[in-house]
Design a protein around this motif. Sequence first.
Motif, PDB file in Angstrom:
ATOM      1  N   ALA A 141      43.934  66.728  12.858  1.00 40.07           N
ATOM      2  CA  ALA A 141      45.279  67.253  12.627  1.00 40.07           C
ATOM      3  C   ALA A 141      46.316  66.490  13.452  1.00 40.07           C
ATOM      4  CB  ALA A 141      45.323  68.745  12.963  1.00 40.07           C
ATOM      5  N   ALA A 142      45.950  66.151  14.688  1.00 44.13           N
ATOM      6  CA  ALA A 142      46.873  65.408  15.545  1.00 44.13           C
ATOM      7  C   ALA A 142      47.098  63.984  15.040  1.00 44.13           C
ATOM      8  CB  ALA A 142      46.334  65.376  16.978  1.00 44.13           C
ATOM      9  N   LEU A 143      46.130  63.455  14.283  1.00 47.53           N
ATOM     10  CA  LEU A 143      46.239  62.085  13.770  1.00 47.53           C
ATOM     11  C   LEU A 143      47.162  61.981  12.559  1.00 47.53           C
ATOM     12  CD1 LEU A 143      42.529  60.902  14.017  1.00 47.53           C
ATOM     13  CD2 LEU A 143      44.478  59.819  15.146  1.00 47.53           C
ATOM     14  N   LEU A 144      47.493  63.108  11.935  1.00 45.80           N
ATOM     15  CA  LEU A 144      48.277  63.065  10.699  1.00 45.80           C
ATOM     16  C   LEU A 144      49.593  62.319  10.879  1.00 45.80           C
ATOM     17  CD1 LEU A 144      47.730  66.710   9.373  1.00 45.80           C
ATOM     18  CD2 LEU A 144      46.706  64.611   8.496  1.00 45.80           C
ATOM     19  N   ARG A 145      50.304  62.650  11.935  1.00 43.25           N
ATOM     20  CA  ARG A 145      51.617  62.037  12.137  1.00 43.25           C
ATOM     21  C   ARG A 145      51.477  60.569  12.526  1.00 43.25           C
ATOM     22  NH1 ARG A 145      56.567  64.213  15.905  1.00 43.25           N
ATOM     23  NH2 ARG A 145      58.248  63.533  14.521  1.00 43.25           N
ATOM     24  N   LEU A 146      50.442  60.239  13.276  1.00 40.40           N
ATOM     25  CA  LEU A 146      50.218  58.849  13.664  1.00 40.40           C
ATOM     26  C   LEU A 146      49.976  57.985  12.431  1.00 40.40           C
ATOM     27  CD1 LEU A 146      49.513  56.448  15.494  1.00 40.40           C
ATOM     28  CD2 LEU A 146      47.223  57.423  15.748  1.00 40.40           C
ATOM     29  N   ARG A 166      53.536  56.825  12.001  1.00 41.83           N
ATOM     30  CA  ARG A 166      53.360  55.893  13.122  1.00 41.83           C
ATOM     31  C   ARG A 166      53.953  56.446  14.418  1.00 41.83           C
ATOM     32  NH1 ARG A 166      52.105  51.026  10.543  1.00 41.83           N
ATOM     33  NH2 ARG A 166      51.321  51.614   8.501  1.00 41.83           N
ATOM     34  N   ARG A 167      53.964  57.772  14.573  1.00 39.24           N
ATOM     35  CA  ARG A 167      54.506  58.381  15.780  1.00 39.24           C
ATOM     36  C   ARG A 167      53.378  58.883  16.670  1.00 39.24           C
ATOM     37  NH1 ARG A 167      59.789  59.268  16.431  1.00 39.24           N
ATOM     38  NH2 ARG A 167      59.361  60.912  17.949  1.00 39.24           N
ATOM     39  N   VAL A 168      53.493  58.577  17.954  1.00 39.79           N
ATOM     40  CA  VAL A 168      52.567  59.062  18.978  1.00 39.79           C
ATOM     41  C   VAL A 168      53.419  59.725  20.048  1.00 39.79           C
ATOM     42  CG1 VAL A 168      50.687  58.494  20.541  1.00 39.79           C
ATOM     43  CG2 VAL A 168      51.106  57.060  18.527  1.00 39.79           C
ATOM     44  N   PRO A 190      56.065  50.150  16.316  1.00 41.51           N
ATOM     45  CA  PRO A 190      56.917  49.209  15.575  1.00 41.51           C
ATOM     46  C   PRO A 190      56.307  48.813  14.240  1.00 41.51           C
ATOM     47  CG  PRO A 190      55.816  48.123  17.414  1.00 41.51           C
ATOM     48  CD  PRO A 190      55.529  49.578  17.559  1.00 41.51           C
ATOM     49  N   PRO A 191      57.107  48.277  13.312  1.00 44.97           N
ATOM     50  CA  PRO A 191      56.611  47.892  11.984  1.00 44.97           C
ATOM     51  C   PRO A 191      55.512  46.832  12.019  1.00 44.97           C
ATOM     52  CG  PRO A 191      59.010  47.968  12.010  1.00 44.97           C
ATOM     53  CD  PRO A 191      58.565  48.112  13.422  1.00 44.97           C
ATOM     54  N   ARG A 209      51.448  50.109  25.092  1.00 49.27           N
ATOM     55  CA  ARG A 209      51.149  48.665  25.033  1.00 49.27           C
ATOM     56  C   ARG A 209      51.443  48.110  23.641  1.00 49.27           C
ATOM     57  NH1 ARG A 209      46.529  50.232  27.994  1.00 49.27           N
ATOM     58  NH2 ARG A 209      45.245  50.063  26.106  1.00 49.27           N
ATOM     59  N   LEU A 210      51.073  48.854  22.613  1.00 53.46           N
ATOM     60  CA  LEU A 210      51.357  48.394  21.250  1.00 53.46           C
ATOM     61  C   LEU A 210      52.863  48.306  21.001  1.00 53.46           C
ATOM     62  CD1 LEU A 210      48.740  50.276  19.022  1.00 53.46           C
ATOM     63  CD2 LEU A 210      49.074  47.806  19.143  1.00 53.46           C
ATOM     64  N   ALA A 211      53.590  49.306  21.477  1.00 50.64           N
ATOM     65  CA  ALA A 211      55.038  49.304  21.283  1.00 50.64           C
ATOM     66  C   ALA A 211      55.686  48.138  22.017  1.00 50.64           C
ATOM     67  CB  ALA A 211      55.627  50.631  21.758  1.00 50.64           C
ATOM     68  N   ASN A 212      55.220  47.859  23.220  1.00 48.45           N
ATOM     69  CA  ASN A 212      55.782  46.750  23.992  1.00 48.45           C
ATOM     70  C   ASN A 212      55.445  45.404  23.365  1.00 48.45           C
ATOM     71  OD1 ASN A 212      56.900  48.502  25.864  1.00 48.45           O
ATOM     72  ND2 ASN A 212      55.155  48.394  27.259  1.00 48.45           N
ATOM     73  N   SER A 213      54.260  45.306  22.766  1.00 46.84           N
ATOM     74  CA  SER A 213      53.860  44.061  22.121  1.00 46.84           C
ATOM     75  C   SER A 213      54.655  43.824  20.837  1.00 46.84           C
ATOM     76  CB  SER A 213      52.365  44.094  21.809  1.00 46.84           C
ATOM     77  OG  SER A 213      51.971  42.960  21.069  1.00 46.84           O
ATOM     78  N   GLY A 214      54.978  44.902  20.147  1.00 42.50           N
ATOM     79  CA  GLY A 214      55.738  44.769  18.910  1.00 42.50           C
ATOM     80  C   GLY A 214      54.890  44.483  17.688  1.00 42.50           C
ATOM     81  N   ARG A 215      53.628  44.177  17.886  1.00 42.44           N
ATOM     82  CA  ARG A 215      52.734  43.868  16.776  1.00 42.44           C
ATOM     83  C   ARG A 215      51.304  44.112  17.230  1.00 42.44           C
ATOM     84  NH1 ARG A 215      50.955  38.534  17.520  1.00 42.44           N
ATOM     85  NH2 ARG A 215      50.737  38.152  15.292  1.00 42.44           N
TER      86      ARG A 215
END
Length: 387
Positions: free
Chosen positions: A125-130, A134-136, A142-143, A102-108
């Motif tokens: 540990a799983a949250l590090l990359r997020l 910003r990867r899930v 998106p920025p 949903r966040l990716a589709n919204s763009g913001r």
Amino acid sequence: MTLDIAADLIGLLADTTTEPRPDIQLEALTLAVAADLPVLLWGEPGIGKTAALTQLAATLDLPLTTVIASVHEPTDFSGLPVIGADPAVHGVPMAPPDWAVRLANSGRGLLFLDELSTAPPAVQAALLRLVLERRVGALTLPPGVRIVAAANPRGSAADGWELSAPLANRFVHLQWTYDHEVVVRGLGGTWPRAALPTLDRARLGEAVAYARRGVTGMLTVRPKLVHQLPQSETKRGGPWPSPRTWEMAVRLIAFATAAGTSREVLSMLVRGVVGDGPGLELLATLDRMDLPDPEELLADPAGAVLPGRGDLRQAVLQGIVEAVRSRADRKRWEAAWILLVKALDGGTPDLVVVPAGQLAELRRDDWPMPVGVERLAGAMTVARMAA
């Protein structure tokens, strides 16, 4: 019917307004959000961290997505493996959860990671990359998405854990406290209004140069502060200096400079990424960079403007004395006395005692006493009596 009336009453209670109001916590939060750095709000339960984020998202017109970190599995952040038609050819993609899509589709949007200190080590540990990339799973946010988290100190968190050092080192840490007057006015229906800082486009290049010069200048003389992992587990879960957090400090100083942010707000932000000790040293370095050149002051003592803060004024006076000492002549010596007399205006007598004594030692036999020195003599007497 009764529930309809109750709903109307609840609606009236939720009907609040906002007002512009100085709030350094909110200013620090919005500047870090504008700088696109992950922020972690630390505070006791019930003091309004979640409410502040909800109001911030509404004011900035950003959709708010709240994720309670402690009730999710590691795969909710690293992605769930989805087996396709031919895994040997296409591999096994890691599917992101619905909130990330949903966040990716919204763009913001504003991603709020709540209860971070109750997340077990595997989830952290799983949250590090997020938090950093910003990867899930296979999805990159998106920025236009900003990340803010909240946590309670371990002593007041339900089944709390210390934050891991790698995760803590990715955040701007802000200590969130409540202001009595803000709470009272908010309960009356009026809360402070959050607003992104206004950046001066004409100062962007200058702001970047200033930030880089300040951080690199300090680390040149303090190389041990480039990376300093705390010894205790508790301190590792807070802000501490590393190349990553110094880079964050550069960005925050640049944004604060371009926005004309107050020193109090900048202090919160800098200490929130590299810790109190290194942060205060960096602020002192920035202060010294802003000091006027002693040679320029000696060239025009009548038109000189001295810093208002006592510590900075004292540093300038010491620099003036050292400049005269390095190249002493009567004109420069008399100009220095004019500056010392000017330092009395709006200052305290004890600021001029040491530099006046040092300047007096530089006098040559054929130099007459400068005009206005009697004012300094009286001030020095008062300072000695007070001591």
